[in-house]
Design a protein around this motif. Structure first.
Motif, PDB file in Angstrom:
ATOM      1  N   PRO A  17      12.194   1.361  13.117  1.00 55.67           N
ATOM      2  CA  PRO A  17      11.140   0.788  13.952  1.00 55.67           C
ATOM      3  C   PRO A  17       9.756   0.934  13.323  1.00 55.67           C
ATOM      4  N   GLN A  18       8.909  -0.015  13.647  1.00 56.58           N
ATOM      5  CA  GLN A  18       7.554  -0.080  13.096  1.00 56.58           C
ATOM      6  C   GLN A  18       6.566   0.022  14.243  1.00 56.58           C
ATOM      7  N   HIS A  19       5.696   1.047  14.209  1.00 55.23           N
ATOM      8  CA  HIS A  19       4.752   1.307  15.301  1.00 55.23           C
ATOM      9  C   HIS A  19       3.321   1.018  14.832  1.00 55.23           C
ATOM     10  N   PRO A  20       2.739  -0.099  15.218  1.00 50.75           N
ATOM     11  CA  PRO A  20       1.328  -0.339  14.889  1.00 50.75           C
ATOM     12  C   PRO A  20       0.427   0.752  15.462  1.00 50.75           C
ATOM     13  N   ASN A  21      -0.661   1.048  14.741  1.00 53.14           N
ATOM     14  CA  ASN A  21      -1.617   2.083  15.135  1.00 53.14           C
ATOM     15  C   ASN A  21      -3.001   1.486  15.299  1.00 53.14           C
ATOM     16  N   TYR A  22      -3.910   2.271  15.897  1.00 48.23           N
ATOM     17  CA  TYR A  22      -5.287   1.814  16.089  1.00 48.23           C
ATOM     18  C   TYR A  22      -6.240   3.000  16.055  1.00 48.23           C
ATOM     19  N   ASN A  23      -7.497   2.681  15.784  1.00 52.51           N
ATOM     20  CA  ASN A  23      -8.607   3.611  15.980  1.00 52.51           C
ATOM     21  C   ASN A  23      -9.813   2.746  16.316  1.00 52.51           C
ATOM     22  N   ILE A  24     -10.234   2.754  17.551  1.00 54.58           N
ATOM     23  CA  ILE A  24     -11.302   1.868  18.028  1.00 54.58           C
ATOM     24  C   ILE A  24     -12.482   2.719  18.488  1.00 54.58           C
ATOM     25  N   TYR A  44       2.561   2.199   5.325  1.00 54.27           N
ATOM     26  CA  TYR A  44       1.803   3.453   5.451  1.00 54.27           C
ATOM     27  C   TYR A  44       0.328   3.221   5.764  1.00 54.27           C
ATOM     28  N   SER A  45      -0.011   2.029   6.299  1.00 57.82           N
ATOM     29  CA  SER A  45      -1.421   1.709   6.529  1.00 57.82           C
ATOM     30  C   SER A  45      -2.032   2.561   7.624  1.00 57.82           C
ATOM     31  N   GLY A  46      -1.185   3.280   8.390  1.00 63.44           N
ATOM     32  CA  GLY A  46      -1.728   4.195   9.379  1.00 63.44           C
ATOM     33  C   GLY A  46      -2.564   5.292   8.767  1.00 63.44           C
ATOM     34  N   ASN A  47      -2.375   5.573   7.453  1.00 63.76           N
ATOM     35  CA  ASN A  47      -3.198   6.583   6.787  1.00 63.76           C
ATOM     36  C   ASN A  47      -4.660   6.179   6.737  1.00 63.76           C
ATOM     37  N   PHE A  48      -4.938   4.869   6.698  1.00 59.35           N
ATOM     38  CA  PHE A  48      -6.330   4.403   6.687  1.00 59.35           C
ATOM     39  C   PHE A  48      -7.043   4.791   7.973  1.00 59.35           C
ATOM     40  N   SER A  75       0.858  -1.180   0.000  1.00 59.98           N
ATOM     41  CA  SER A  75       0.000   0.000   0.000  1.00 59.98           C
ATOM     42  C   SER A  75       0.894   1.230   0.000  1.00 59.98           C
ATOM     43  N   ASP A  76       0.298   2.364  -0.335  1.00 61.19           N
ATOM     44  CA  ASP A  76       1.022   3.625  -0.207  1.00 61.19           C
ATOM     45  C   ASP A  76       0.228   4.562   0.691  1.00 61.19           C
ATOM     46  N   GLU A  77       0.507   5.870   0.597  1.00 61.48           N
ATOM     47  CA  GLU A  77      -0.156   6.811   1.494  1.00 61.48           C
ATOM     48  C   GLU A  77      -1.643   6.968   1.209  1.00 61.48           C
ATOM     49  N   ASN A  78      -2.107   6.485   0.038  1.00 59.14           N
ATOM     50  CA  ASN A  78      -3.491   6.753  -0.371  1.00 59.14           C
ATOM     51  C   ASN A  78      -4.333   5.512  -0.606  1.00 59.14           C
ATOM     52  N   ALA A  79      -3.706   4.354  -0.852  1.00 61.43           N
ATOM     53  CA  ALA A  79      -4.513   3.214  -1.295  1.00 61.43           C
ATOM     54  C   ALA A  79      -3.790   1.896  -1.059  1.00 61.43           C
ATOM     55  N   LEU A  80      -4.584   0.819  -1.049  1.00 63.68           N
ATOM     56  CA  LEU A  80      -4.025  -0.525  -1.140  1.00 63.68           C
ATOM     57  C   LEU A  80      -3.599  -0.749  -2.580  1.00 63.68           C
ATOM     58  N   LEU A  81      -2.436  -1.369  -2.784  1.00 64.86           N
ATOM     59  CA  LEU A  81      -1.921  -1.619  -4.126  1.00 64.86           C
ATOM     60  C   LEU A  81      -2.145  -3.088  -4.459  1.00 64.86           C
ATOM     61  N   LEU A  82      -3.088  -3.336  -5.362  1.00 64.89           N
ATOM     62  CA  LEU A  82      -3.493  -4.700  -5.704  1.00 64.89           C
ATOM     63  C   LEU A  82      -3.007  -5.028  -7.106  1.00 64.89           C
ATOM     64  N   GLY A  83      -1.716  -5.311  -7.236  1.00 63.74           N
ATOM     65  CA  GLY A  83      -1.170  -5.608  -8.552  1.00 63.74           C
ATOM     66  C   GLY A  83      -1.259  -4.389  -9.448  1.00 63.74           C
ATOM     67  N   LYS A  84      -1.997  -4.533 -10.556  1.00 63.90           N
ATOM     68  CA  LYS A  84      -2.161  -3.425 -11.495  1.00 63.90           C
ATOM     69  C   LYS A  84      -3.257  -2.456 -11.080  1.00 63.90           C
ATOM     70  N   SER A  85      -4.063  -2.814 -10.105  1.00 65.56           N
ATOM     71  CA  SER A  85      -5.141  -1.942  -9.647  1.00 65.56           C
ATOM     72  C   SER A  85      -4.853  -1.457  -8.228  1.00 65.56           C
ATOM     73  N   LEU A 138      -7.036  -1.568  12.994  1.00 65.89           N
ATOM     74  CA  LEU A 138      -5.673  -1.832  13.439  1.00 65.89           C
ATOM     75  C   LEU A 138      -4.759  -1.816  12.218  1.00 65.89           C
ATOM     76  N   SER A 139      -3.663  -1.087  12.294  1.00 63.39           N
ATOM     77  CA  SER A 139      -2.701  -1.060  11.188  1.00 63.39           C
ATOM     78  C   SER A 139      -1.337  -1.489  11.698  1.00 63.39           C
ATOM     79  N   SER A 140      -0.539  -2.022  10.784  1.00 61.10           N
ATOM     80  CA  SER A 140       0.762  -2.560  11.164  1.00 61.10           C
ATOM     81  C   SER A 140       1.820  -1.484  11.342  1.00 61.10           C
ATOM     82  N   SER A 141       1.562  -0.275  10.829  1.00 62.58           N
ATOM     83  CA  SER A 141       2.554   0.794  10.908  1.00 62.58           C
ATOM     84  C   SER A 141       1.849   2.134  10.949  1.00 62.58           C
ATOM     85  N   SER A 142       2.616   3.170  11.242  1.00 60.97           N
ATOM     86  CA  SER A 142       2.045   4.516  11.263  1.00 60.97           C
ATOM     87  C   SER A 142       1.898   5.032   9.837  1.00 60.97           C
TER      88      SER A 142
END
Length: 782
Positions: free
Chosen positions: A253-260, A159-163, A122-132, A189-193
């Motif tokens: 370092p990788q900091h998992p994030n949350y929004n519950i 960059y899944s913390g953007n979600f 993924s990047d700062e804006n979207a999940l990257l699913l191959g060509k889509s 829950l995201s794996s990184s900030s």
């Protein structure tokens, strides 16, 4: 007066009976209505497009997460969808399928929960699913549209913390899995900030975050000691474990994030360790880092046990290697976990010391052994009745072990073992051979052969017997003439008659019958296959049965499955749910196409038709003729149309659209005469006891070949478009527009029969083509 009393008694008894029946029906309804129903989508996408390196473990992470949640997370296989390297459209289809399943199941569940797991790029804006790609804002909206009371989203990507950045999101106290509580909300829950990369490791064969999540779900995160892992416990464990593993990595370092945001009381329970088929109990007196790997060396978990309390850890039944690292020593050992077993993993299982150079002082080992012996004695006294494990007897090393009937071999480790009647060893690192039967109580690294029967704990090589073989784990080949049985197969399981396995990774082949609970690979037999879950190919000469099939299910006669994601190929295909393709003459798909209809076309013909299969691809069979010849074949100008074809369907509420490609055969007097002449020529030789293929003259062979080539002149292709309107739940009206295709000098004779009111002529190359449009109207029963 007596009659009046009897009437009152009867009225009282009748009211009591009604009340009792009402209570029984209410209780029955309550029993049939489950409290919480969970659904899940698991996505693993190794491909992130041409500008991103291909990941290695996103797919296996998704499969591992599904397996864990199926075992101890309350998500049955029937309620889960696994997508590997999907497109955005495939993800949308899966979300739609889950939404439909939740709506249909509302009547039998009081509350629903939906889990969305993604591992990939993924990047700062979207999940990257191959060509889509799938933008976070669209994904969040699509997930919110799933009609579930609770949404749990877990993203393991860069960059899944953007979600998680959502306006108005505040952390509130989650709720308990209590079907009497009315709650709604979400947990992200995201794996990184938002600015960090997520990392995977070759050493653990997984991403750091997913590995921490799975280890936590299996029990390492249970800080309360109630044998359940809550959302709060899981996030806290995953955060600390992921950060600790990545602090010194080159990517940082990788900091998992949350929004519950969950409204209710208590805490959301994500896994129940007591629901596992087997489990470890690490006793309170044992502390340190415990590293558990499977028989292939793949890391299962690293448990840092610091507190003086027992830890319960859910695992599948199989063989494992464990390493215990303490402040003073490092020890290693193996253990076999069996079904329905709670195994106390105390220090007695760590029987191999990995020495530390700076501590190798003469005399220390003796002291440590004495201390360990005392500690093991104390542990044995503290064991509960369930999961009792006796202190292992020291192994006796015999490079060459010969015996008559397998006596006194349960504590022997050998390289070559020979039993005249029966061989019996604990561990064999070479070969065990016996005339009748062989037994290895622990591990075989090599070859085990016997004339009748074999038993072994773990096989890393070949186990072969004339009649019967049995093993808990196979990493190689298990072969017998009649019957094989194994807990787990990683390789090949082959027999002449019957194979049985709990878990298959590889190939299971037999002449008659195969059965497996969970298969990954190929299951092939001459007659019958059975599987609870099959991921790969299930092929049989006659018929297949499977609970869930992901891949291909092929049988010459019948295929039966509860849920299919892939392809069913057979004469008859049956499934409760098929989200792929069913290719067969008869397809009985509960969530698919199963229509029978009758129609009249503008050429004056009456047609009956059967459509069966899935919406993606269904088969069509038609029979038609004029009303004059529909039930008869009198005269010289009779004709009947038979057609087979394939179609696809698009549904829009009460309206559906079909597109079909059909191939017609015309049965008329000329076709029957051709068939009769071929039959007479062949019978002339068979009646004389000769073979037509070997003894026929060249003239007769040429004549049969010439006659056979004439059959195609009475066939023609056709395209048809249909629209149906569903008046009632099982009754529809439909209209068709079709075009039959005539090709000059190829199928002219087919159009000599029947009336055609419209035509269009044109030339394609050197051939004249004629199109015959027609329209029809009819009714269907669905």
């Amino acid at each position: 007066m007596k009659k009046n009393i009897n009437v009152r008694i009867f009225a009282f008894l009748f009211c009591a009976a009604v009340s009792l029946c009402g209570a029984i029906f209410a209780e029955t309804a309550d029993m049939n209505s489950s409290g919480v129903e969970r659904y899940a989508i698991y996505i693993g996408s190794n491909s992130g497009g041409k500008n991103n390196a291909r990941l290695l473990y996103a797919g296996t992470d998704a499969m591992s997460f599904q397996k864990t949640m199926s075992e101890i997370g309350g998500v049955p296989e029937s309620n889960s969808i696994l997508l590997l390297d999907p497109t955005k459209d495939k993800v949308d289809d899966a979300l739609s399928a889950v939404s439909n399943a939740i709506v249909q199941g509302k009547s039998v569940s009081r509350r629903t929960e939906f889990i969305f797991y993604y591992s990939g790029h993924s990047d700062e804006n979207a999940l990257l699913l191959g060509k889509s790609s799938y933008e976070y804002s669209q994904l969040k909206e699509s997930i919110s549209n799933v009609p579930s009371d609770v949404h749990v989203v877990i993203l393991d990507s860069c960059y899944s913390g953007n979600f998680i950045r959502t306006k108005g999101g505040q952390r509130k106290k989650p709720f308990l899995v209590d079907d009497s509580t009315v709650v709604k909300g979400y947990a992200y829950l995201s794996s990184s900030s938002a600015l960090e990369s997520s990392q995977e490791s070759d050493e653990i064969g997984s991403s750091f975050f997913t590995n921490a999540m799975l280890t936590g779900l299996r029990g390492a995160a249970d800080t309360s000691g109630d044998n359940k892992v809550s959302l709060n416990e899981l996030y806290s464990y995953a955060f600390n474990d992921t950060l600790a593993r990545t602090e010194s990595s080159s990517a940082g370092p990788q900091h998992p994030n949350y929004n519950i945001t969950l409204v209710g009381s208590g805490d959301l329970i994500l896994s129940d360790i007591s629901a596992s088929e087997s489990a470890l109990m690490i006793p309170e007196e044992m502390t340190g880092k415990i590293i558990i790997r499977d028989s292939f060396g793949k890391l299962i978990s690293e448990i840092n046990k610091t507190e003086k309390n027992p830890v319960y850890f859910a695992l599948s039944a199989r063989t494992y290697t464990a390493v215990l690292i303490t402040e003073t020593d490092t020890m290693q050992g193996n253990f076999i976990l069996k079904k329905n077993q709670l195994l106390k993993l105390d220090r007695s299982y760590f029987n191999s010391v990995v020495a530390r150079t700076e501590h190798r002082l003469r005399g220390d080992e003796t002291v440590n052994e004495a201390e360990n012996f005392a500690e093991n004695e104390e542990n044995d006294r503290a064991l509960e009745p369930s999961g009792l494990s006796e202190t292992p007897v020291p192994l006796e090393i015999k490079p060459f072990h010969f015996m008559f009937a397998g006596e006194n071999g349960s504590n022997v480790q050998s390289i070559i073992s020979i039993g005249l009647i029966r061989a019996n060893d604990c561990i064999v690192n070479g070969a065990q051979v016996s005339l009748f039967s062989g037994n290895i109580s622990s591990v075989l690294n090599g070859i085990q052969a016997s004339g009748i029967g074999l038993d072994a704990g773990v096989i890393n090589g070949v186990q072969a017997a004339g009649i019967y073989t049995s093993a808990d784990i196979v990493n190689g080949a298990q072969v017998s003439g009649i019957f094989n049985s194994s807990g787990t197969v990683n390789g090949i399981q082959g027999t002449g008659i019957y194979n049985s396995a709990d878990l298959l990774f590889g190939v299971q082949g037999s002449g008659i019958f195969n059965t497996v609970k969970d298969g990954y690979g190929i299951q092939a037999t001459g007659i019958f296959n059975s599987a609870r879950t099959m991921n790969g190919i299930q092929a049989a000469g006659l018929f297949n049965i499977s609970g869930t099939i992901r891949g291909v299910q092929a049988g010459s006669i019948v295929n039966v499955a509860k849920k299919v994601t892939g392809v069913q190929v057979g004469l008859i295909n049956v499934a409760d749910e098929n989200n792929g393709i069913a290719l067969g003459l008869i397809n009985i798909i509960r969530n698919g196409v199963h229509d029978a209809g009758i129609m009249v076309d503008t050429n004056g013909n009456i047609f009956t038709q059967i459509q069966s299969g899935t919406n993606h691809l269904f088969t069509t069979a038609l029979y038609g003729s004029s009303p004059r010849y529909f039930f008869s074949s009198g005269g010289n100008d009779y004709y009947h149309f038979f057609a087979l074809g394939l179609g696809t369907r698009f549904n829009c509420r009460k309206v559906s659209f079909d597109i079909e490609a059909l191939f017609y055969n015309t049965l008329c007097k000329d076709v029957v005469d051709i068939g009769d002449e071929i039959h007479d020529i062949i019978n002339k030789y068979e009646n004389d006891g000769k073979s037509f293929s070997d003894d026929a003259s060249k003239e007769d062979k040429d004549r049969v070949e010439d006659l056979a080539e004439q059959f195609h002149k009475y066939t023609y292709p056709s395209l048809r478009f249909s629209v149906s309107y569903n008046l009632l739940s099982h009754f529809s009206l439909f209209a068709t527009a079709g075009v039959d295709i005539r090709i000059e000098d190829w199928n002219d004779e087919a159009f000599d029969y029947g009336k055609r009111n419209m035509y269009i002529d044109f030339t394609a190359g050197s051939k004249d083509i004629t199109l015959y449009p027609s329209f029809g109207f009819g009714i269907k029963i669905r």
